[in-house]
Design an enzyme around this catalytic site. Structure first.
Site, PDB file in Angstrom:
ATOM      1  N   VAL A  27       0.813  -1.220   0.000  1.00 46.63           N
ATOM      2  CA  VAL A  27       0.000   0.000   0.000  1.00 46.63           C
ATOM      3  C   VAL A  27       0.843   1.267   0.000  1.00 46.63           C
ATOM      4  CG1 VAL A  27      -2.052  -0.997   1.059  1.00 46.63           C
ATOM      5  CG2 VAL A  27      -0.204  -0.184   2.519  1.00 46.63           C
ATOM      6  N   GLY A  28       2.155   1.129   0.097  1.00 48.36           N
ATOM      7  CA  GLY A  28       3.004   2.311   0.102  1.00 48.36           C
ATOM      8  C   GLY A  28       4.409   1.980  -0.330  1.00 48.36           C
ATOM      9  N   GLY A  30       8.470   3.978  -0.807  1.00 49.13           N
ATOM     10  CA  GLY A  30       9.333   5.154  -0.722  1.00 49.13           C
ATOM     11  C   GLY A  30      10.757   4.715  -0.958  1.00 49.13           C
ATOM     12  N   THR A  31      11.680   5.663  -1.001  1.00 48.69           N
ATOM     13  CA  THR A  31      13.058   5.294  -1.301  1.00 48.69           C
ATOM     14  C   THR A  31      13.678   4.460  -0.186  1.00 48.69           C
ATOM     15  OG1 THR A  31      13.836   7.375  -0.348  1.00 48.69           O
ATOM     16  CG2 THR A  31      13.459   7.339  -2.711  1.00 48.69           C
ATOM     17  N   GLY A  33      11.844   2.180   1.704  1.00 49.93           N
ATOM     18  CA  GLY A  33      11.122   0.964   2.047  1.00 49.93           C
ATOM     19  C   GLY A  33       9.754   0.846   1.425  1.00 49.93           C
ATOM     20  N   HIS A  34       9.085  -0.245   1.783  1.00 49.69           N
ATOM     21  CA  HIS A  34       7.744  -0.544   1.294  1.00 49.69           C
ATOM     22  C   HIS A  34       6.841  -0.806   2.490  1.00 49.69           C
ATOM     23  CE1 HIS A  34       9.458  -1.173  -2.757  1.00 49.69           C
ATOM     24  NE2 HIS A  34      10.459  -1.721  -2.103  1.00 49.69           N
ATOM     25  N   VAL A  35       5.572  -0.513   2.331  1.00 54.74           N
ATOM     26  CA  VAL A  35       4.601  -0.767   3.394  1.00 54.74           C
ATOM     27  C   VAL A  35       3.518  -1.689   2.861  1.00 54.74           C
ATOM     28  CG1 VAL A  35       2.957   0.248   5.007  1.00 54.74           C
ATOM     29  CG2 VAL A  35       5.051   1.474   4.437  1.00 54.74           C
ATOM     30  N   LYS A  52       6.095  -2.609   7.576  1.00 53.25           N
ATOM     31  CA  LYS A  52       7.014  -1.774   6.811  1.00 53.25           C
ATOM     32  C   LYS A  52       8.377  -2.437   6.697  1.00 53.25           C
ATOM     33  CE  LYS A  52       9.256   2.702   7.081  1.00 53.25           C
ATOM     34  NZ  LYS A  52       9.289   3.966   7.801  1.00 53.25           N
ATOM     35  N   ASP A 151       7.809  17.526  11.721  1.00 48.97           N
ATOM     36  CA  ASP A 151       7.382  17.330  10.330  1.00 48.97           C
ATOM     37  C   ASP A 151       5.881  17.063  10.257  1.00 48.97           C
ATOM     38  OD1 ASP A 151       7.712  17.257   7.604  1.00 48.97           O
ATOM     39  OD2 ASP A 151       8.183  15.123   7.550  1.00 48.97           O
TER      40      ASP A 151
END
EC number: 2.7.11.22
Length: 502
Positions: A27-28, A30-31, A33-35, A52, A151
């Site tokens: 479902v996600g 990014g540089t 990792g993966h979720v 994750k 953030d």
């Protein structure tokens, strides 16, 4: 250590692939990792988890910091890290979180798209109040434990879907978080550029070195305004997000265009800011003579004498020393008037927002605009690619190339996968309210999710966390869902943007 003992220990170590079913449920991305959306294979519970996987071998300092913080932080409005798995065979690290189906980035996008499609559906004011209250409650807990989030933005504010914690807010993406008690050196020296541009406090843009909890409060004010208008209040053109120079001309120009240029009496210490000479050279006070927060919010039908506006004004005070604290904000009259905040932000309504969609293992997450590949280092929760409405929605403000790395509510064009009708409120609003003259307080995660926010549900912890944070460099982190693991993102809202935050 004895080799045989190490081999025995490795054989007994729990493996993610043996415990959870997650194949095909990404479902996600990014540089860093993966979720995945995951369930237990043994059927011990029907609970959904966010799993994750951190890319590469070993673990970064940012991930170490986040893990150390999350193992200590326990609050109903802060994302819970359930477990850490270390795989010795491939040296991968897996983090297990509670799964949140929605986030404010997608929720706001859903409503913004409805305006673009000329079928405006505003966030219910009762929902906005409950969202804000829970965000403040979570941040108050972090600040009471000497933690700055640094953030905050819609993509990092997750909202639980159907289940025991329905409608509960979860603050995610702790990759930028830092303890702020007795730092060895000014925080600005350790991390020169922090916080997504659109949610960055003016003191940061002017080079403040010893910034405080007030930077989180400013970001919450920006989120509050966005919930009220469905538009980022300080959106502007994004430049190179990797720069170590905190001064950002366009961002300051946007802030002054909305708020007006601060008078000397309103922010006396502005002259002490490192970038004040640049400010004097580049800006003229007279340019913003007709700008004010009152005028901006009146365009969005928020009256200047309303309690909602007065609280927003306190959150968006330019001088950080005069900005309201999270504790003071929780006591604000806005939260004492009806409708009172509830534990379930969807109380009395059906949830119209689409669920997250699964990503193809091979397809890039961003199919449209490749500029969206740039993302500021952050961690986010799983988000599904937003579904496309029949006609592409025209985003009123330039959409942020997800400095919101999509914390995401699963996508959300107006009418996408959700109900065409607006949120339906309960006829008996008294069921969701706090008793009169009682200070609202969110309850523990086990509390009845639809009930009123009771004063005695739990007490804020004021004890410090026994944890010394590791120093991270100035790199900005990008995220895979609100489940944070550093990744880069550029800041623009875009309908197809979908990095989930954890």
């Amino acid at each position: 250590m004895d080799y045989d003992f190490k081999a025995k220990l490795a054989a007994e170590r729990e493996r993610v692939e043996d415990l959870f079913e997650y194949e095909g449920c990404k479902v996600g991305r990014g540089t860093y990792g993966h979720v995945y959306k995951a369930r237990r294979k043994d059927g011990k519970d029907e609970k959904e988890y966010a799993l994750k996987q951190i890319e590469g071998t070993g673990i970064s300092m940012s991930a170490c910091r986040e893990i150390a913080l999350l193992r200590e932080l326990k609050h109903p409005n802060v994302i819970a890290l359930q477990k850490v798995f270390l795989s010795h065979s491939d040296r991968k690290v897996w983090l297990l979180f509670d799964y949140a189906e929605h986030d404010l980035w997608h929720i706001i996008k859903f409503h913004r798209a409805s305006k673009a499609n000329k079928k405006p559906m505003q966030l219910p004011r009762s929902m906005v109040k409950s969202l804000l209250y829970q965000i403040l409650d979570g941040i108050h807990y972090l600040h009471a434990n000497w933690v700055l989030h640094r953030d905050l933005k819609p993509a990092n504010i997750l909202v639980m879907g159907e289940g025991p914690e329905r409608g509960r807010v979860k603050i995610a993406d702790m990759g930028f978080a830092r303890l702020f008690n007795s730092p060895l050196k000014p925080l600005a020296d350790l991390d020169p550029v922090v916080v997504t541009f659109w949610y960055r406090a003016p003191e940061l843009l002017l080079g403040a070195r010893h910034y405080t909890k007030a930077i989180d409060i400013w970001a919450i004010g920006c989120i509050f305004a966005e919930l009220l208008t469905s538009e980022p209040i300080f959106h502007c053109r994004q430049e190179d997000i990797k720069t170590s120079n905190p001064f950002h001309h366009d961002q300051l120009d946007r802030i002054f265009s909305v708020m007006g240029f601060p008078a000397d009496k309103d922010w006396e210490d502005i002259r002490k800011m490192p970038e004040y000479p640049t400010l004097q050279k580049d800006f003229r006070r007279t340019t913003y003579a007709n700008s004010s927060l009152i005028k901006y919010m009146e365009k969005h039908k928020v009256k200047p004498d309303s309690k909602v506006f007065l609280l927003l004004q306190k959150l968006l005070t330019m001088d950080p020393t005069k900005r309201i604290t999270s504790e003071q904000a929780l006591q604000d009259p806005y939260f004492q008037e009806d409708p009172l905040p509830t534990l379930d932000v969807f109380a009395g309504c059906q949830i119209p927002y689409p669920k997250r969609e699964f990503l193809n293992e091979d397809d890039p997450e961003e199919k449209g605009d490749k500029n969206q590949q740039q993302q500021q280092n952050q961690h986010q929760q799983p988000t599904a690619p937003p579904q496309q409405a029949a006609a592409p929605p025209q985003a009123p403000p330039p959409q942020q190339n997800s400095t919101q790395t999509n914390g995401t509510a699963g996508g959300a064009g107006a009418g996408v996968g959700g109900t065409g009708a607006g949120l339906q409120h309960s006829q008996d609003s008294s069921l969701n309210q706090v008793p009169p003259n009682k200070k609202p307080r969110l309850g523990p995660s086990g509390a009845n999710s639809g009930g009123p926010v009771m004063p005695s549900d739990y007490q804020h912890s004021s004890s410090r966390l026994n944890y010394q944070s590791s120093v991270q460099g100035s790199s900005q982190s990008q995220s895979t869902l609100g489940y944070s693991s550093s990744s880069q993102q550029s800041s623009q809202y875009h309908p197809s943007h979908q990095a989930h935050r954890y």
